[in-house]
Design an enzyme around this catalytic site. Structure first.
Site, PDB file in Angstrom:
ATOM      1  N   LYS A 196       2.106   2.681 -11.355  1.00  0.00           N
ATOM      2  CA  LYS A 196       0.893   1.992 -10.895  1.00  0.00           C
ATOM      3  C   LYS A 196       0.415   0.985 -11.942  1.00  0.00           C
ATOM      4  O   LYS A 196      -0.175  -0.042 -11.602  1.00  0.00           O
ATOM      5  CB  LYS A 196      -0.199   3.013 -10.555  1.00  0.00           C
ATOM      6  CG  LYS A 196       0.129   3.845  -9.313  1.00  0.00           C
ATOM      7  CD  LYS A 196       0.280   2.983  -8.067  1.00  0.00           C
ATOM      8  CE  LYS A 196       0.318   3.773  -6.783  1.00  0.00           C
ATOM      9  NZ  LYS A 196       0.404   2.923  -5.580  1.00  0.00           N
TER      10      LYS A 196
ATOM     11  N   ASN B  40       0.813  -1.225   0.000  1.00  0.00           N
ATOM     12  CA  ASN B  40       0.000   0.000   0.000  1.00  0.00           C
ATOM     13  C   ASN B  40       0.847   1.276   0.000  1.00  0.00           C
ATOM     14  O   ASN B  40       0.390   2.293  -0.524  1.00  0.00           O
ATOM     15  CB  ASN B  40      -0.932  -0.030   1.223  1.00  0.00           C
ATOM     16  CG  ASN B  40      -1.570   1.316   1.480  1.00  0.00           C
ATOM     17  OD1 ASN B  40      -2.500   1.726   0.791  1.00  0.00           O
ATOM     18  ND2 ASN B  40      -1.040   2.051   2.475  1.00  0.00           N
TER      19      ASN B  40
ATOM     20  N   TYR C 114       4.005   8.513 -12.166  1.00  0.00           N
ATOM     21  CA  TYR C 114       3.253   7.805 -11.113  1.00  0.00           C
ATOM     22  C   TYR C 114       2.326   6.770 -11.750  1.00  0.00           C
ATOM     23  O   TYR C 114       2.283   5.610 -11.339  1.00  0.00           O
ATOM     24  CB  TYR C 114       2.456   8.829 -10.308  1.00  0.00           C
ATOM     25  CG  TYR C 114       1.442   8.271  -9.338  1.00  0.00           C
ATOM     26  CD1 TYR C 114       1.852   7.637  -8.151  1.00  0.00           C
ATOM     27  CD2 TYR C 114       0.067   8.391  -9.576  1.00  0.00           C
ATOM     28  CE1 TYR C 114       0.910   7.146  -7.246  1.00  0.00           C
ATOM     29  CE2 TYR C 114      -0.868   7.904  -8.682  1.00  0.00           C
ATOM     30  CZ  TYR C 114      -0.443   7.276  -7.519  1.00  0.00           C
ATOM     31  OH  TYR C 114      -1.368   6.791  -6.626  1.00  0.00           O
TER      32      TYR C 114
HETATM   33  N1  LIG Z   1      -5.678   8.561  -1.567  1.00  0.00           N
HETATM   34  C1  LIG Z   1      -5.892   8.583  -2.871  1.00  0.00           C
HETATM   35  O1  LIG Z   1      -6.589   9.467  -3.431  1.00  0.00           O
HETATM   36  C2  LIG Z   1      -5.302   7.498  -3.721  1.00  0.00           C
HETATM   37  C3  LIG Z   1      -5.738   7.340  -5.036  1.00  0.00           C
HETATM   38  C4  LIG Z   1      -5.198   6.322  -5.818  1.00  0.00           C
HETATM   39  C5  LIG Z   1      -4.237   5.496  -5.287  1.00  0.00           C
HETATM   40  N2  LIG Z   1      -3.815   5.671  -4.020  1.00  0.00           N
HETATM   41  C6  LIG Z   1      -2.767   4.785  -3.487  1.00  0.00           C
HETATM   42  O2  LIG Z   1      -3.187   4.307  -2.219  1.00  0.00           O
HETATM   43  C7  LIG Z   1      -2.024   4.101  -1.395  1.00  0.00           C
HETATM   44  C8  LIG Z   1      -2.204   4.796  -0.060  1.00  0.00           C
HETATM   45  O3  LIG Z   1      -2.398   6.186  -0.277  1.00  0.00           O
HETATM   46  P1  LIG Z   1      -2.822   7.171   0.896  1.00  0.00           P
HETATM   47  O4  LIG Z   1      -3.734   8.171   0.338  1.00  0.00           O
HETATM   48  O5  LIG Z   1      -3.246   6.408   2.083  1.00  0.00           O
HETATM   49  O6  LIG Z   1      -1.397   7.866   1.186  1.00  0.00           O
HETATM   50  P2  LIG Z   1      -0.807   8.557   2.507  1.00  0.00           P
HETATM   51  O7  LIG Z   1       0.277   9.453   2.000  1.00  0.00           O
HETATM   52  O8  LIG Z   1      -1.869   9.147   3.360  1.00  0.00           O
HETATM   53  O9  LIG Z   1      -0.150   7.344   3.299  1.00  0.00           O
HETATM   54  C9  LIG Z   1       1.018   6.709   2.845  1.00  0.00           C
HETATM   55  C10 LIG Z   1       1.715   6.042   4.007  1.00  0.00           C
HETATM   56  O10 LIG Z   1       2.905   5.445   3.481  1.00  0.00           O
HETATM   57  C11 LIG Z   1       3.981   5.760   4.358  1.00  0.00           C
HETATM   58  N3  LIG Z   1       5.224   5.754   3.578  1.00  0.00           N
HETATM   59  C12 LIG Z   1       5.678   6.727   2.734  1.00  0.00           C
HETATM   60  N4  LIG Z   1       6.869   6.358   2.233  1.00  0.00           N
HETATM   61  C13 LIG Z   1       7.171   5.143   2.769  1.00  0.00           C
HETATM   62  C14 LIG Z   1       8.275   4.264   2.639  1.00  0.00           C
HETATM   63  N5  LIG Z   1       9.323   4.582   1.874  1.00  0.00           N
HETATM   64  N6  LIG Z   1       8.262   3.108   3.326  1.00  0.00           N
HETATM   65  C15 LIG Z   1       7.196   2.792   4.131  1.00  0.00           C
HETATM   66  N7  LIG Z   1       6.140   3.593   4.314  1.00  0.00           N
HETATM   67  C16 LIG Z   1       6.118   4.758   3.625  1.00  0.00           C
HETATM   68  C17 LIG Z   1       3.651   7.109   4.938  1.00  0.00           C
HETATM   69  O11 LIG Z   1       4.324   7.323   6.167  1.00  0.00           O
HETATM   70  C18 LIG Z   1       2.137   7.004   5.117  1.00  0.00           C
HETATM   71  O12 LIG Z   1       1.834   6.446   6.381  1.00  0.00           O
HETATM   72  C19 LIG Z   1      -0.832   4.590  -2.221  1.00  0.00           C
HETATM   73  O13 LIG Z   1      -0.216   3.505  -2.882  1.00  0.00           O
HETATM   74  C20 LIG Z   1      -1.463   5.514  -3.232  1.00  0.00           C
HETATM   75  O14 LIG Z   1      -0.674   5.632  -4.401  1.00  0.00           O
HETATM   76  C21 LIG Z   1      -4.321   6.656  -3.216  1.00  0.00           C
END
Ligand SMILES: NC(=O)c1ccc[n+]([C@@H]2O[C@H](COP(=O)([O-])OP(=O)(O)OC[C@H]3O[C@@H](n4cnc5c(N)ncnc54)[C@H](O)[C@@H]3O)[C@@H](O)[C@H]2O)c1
Length: 276
Positions: free
Chosen positions: A162, A93, A158
């Site tokens: 993905k 994730n 990005y």
């Molecule tokens: N939120 C959205 O709108 C959205 C949309 C499409 C895809 N996604 C995908 O969903 C996933 C989660 O997104 P989110 O919105 O919860 O993001 P977020 O930024 O809120 O959370 C990401 C988490 O990953 C941790 N992190 C960052 N770099 C890291 C590393 N090198 N090693 C370990 N942990 C690390 C951060 O500390 C954070 O806790 C991601 O893969 C994102 O690409 C999110």
């Protein structure tokens, strides 16, 4: 529907914030043992406490881990296996980006996106296979993005990473599912902003107020989010909630209900992308 996940050992990378947090809490509510593998251990601890408060019978631990660093990932996987005695599920994730137009993006941003989203997934998947292959069972779920399925402006590299993690679940399924009983699938969220910033957004989250993302695209005001729904093609009439993603992850992770689904990608995005 009984997902029969109780007692399973789960790793959620990036489990401290937003989508990852919801996935962690979803598994914890099913009575799983959950490892929050994150660079943000402070926010991870908060989520661990929330898991404890559920009193659903499992245990949650925080394991400091940088998914871009192979040694850190190997030691995280060993720690989880030592603590829980096995690794049943990995949710790749941890990920994200700062939205910028391609020609305005510095190379360092592309490198960060590739390291985090693609190398992070490669590292964690490779590390857990050392435990899943001898056990002849396991589940790996990659969190992709609709940006990687449909293409989106400001998400060129990005989106490519993905799309890469979607491709990985197909090839890995063909290499390993029949021989080792390990299933690989992907979930593709649409826009899923945090619902409760106070509780669910860590300092390292892309969504942290005043952070790099906000500087690039501006604040996500309620008016702006409403506009996204109106013009964004979300036929359900709302944006994603972290729990929407968590529910789909739990479904894919359940061998009881999902054992015949392999190498697939499911968009959880209110119809933002409709792929035949
Ligand atoms: N939120 C959205 O709108 C959205 C949309 C499409 C895809 N996604 C995908 O969903 C996933 C989660 O997104 P989110 O919105 O919860 O993001 P977020 O930024 O809120 O959370 C990401 C988490 O990953 C941790 N992190 C960052 N770099 C890291 C590393 N090198 N090693 C370990 N942990 C690390 C951060 O500390 C954070 O806790 C991601 O893969 C994102 O690409 C999110």
């Amino acid at each position: 529907m009984d997902l029969k996940l109780k007692g399973k050992s789960i790793i959620v990378t990036g489990g401290a914030s937003n989508v990852g947090r919801a996935i962690v809490l979803g598994f914890a509510a099913e009575g799983c043992n959950v490892a929050i593998a994150d660079i943000d251990t402070k926010q991870g601890e908060r989520v661990r406490k929330e898991c404890d408060e559920l009193k659903a019978g499992g245990r949650a631990i925080v394991v400091p881990c940088d998914v871009t660093d192979w040694e850190s990932v190997q030691s995280m996987a060993k720690k989880v296996n030592d603590e829980f005695g096995k690794i049943d599920v990995l949710v790749n994730n941890a990920g994200g980006t700062v939205n910028k137009f391609f020609v305005e993006t510095p190379r360092s941003d592309w490198e960060r996106d590739i390291n985090l989203n693609l190398w992070g997934t490669i590292n964690c998947t490779r590390a857990v296979l050392d435990y899943m292959m001898p056990a002849k069972s396991g589940n790996v779920i990659n969190i992709s993005s609709d940006g990687g399925r449909t293409g989106d402006p400001t998400q060129v590299v990005y989106g490519a990473t993905k799309a890469g993690v979607i491709s990985m679940v197909k090839s890995l399924s063909k290499e390993l599912t029949q021989r080792y009983g390990i299933r690989f699938n992907a979930i593709s969220p649409g826009f899923t902003p945090p619902v409760d910033y106070e509780k669910s957004v860590g300092e390292k989250s892309w969504f942290v107020p005043g952070g790099e993302l906000e500087q690039a695209i501006g604040a996500l005001t309620p008016e702006r989010l409403e506009k996204s729904v109106k013009f964004g093609g979300y036929v359900t009439g709302r944006l994603g909630r972290p729990e929407d993603i968590a529910n789909a992850v739990l479904f894919f992770a359940s061998d009881a209900v999902c054992s015949h689904i392999a190498g697939q990608t499911l968009s959880v995005s209110g119809g933002y992308s409709m792929i035949g």
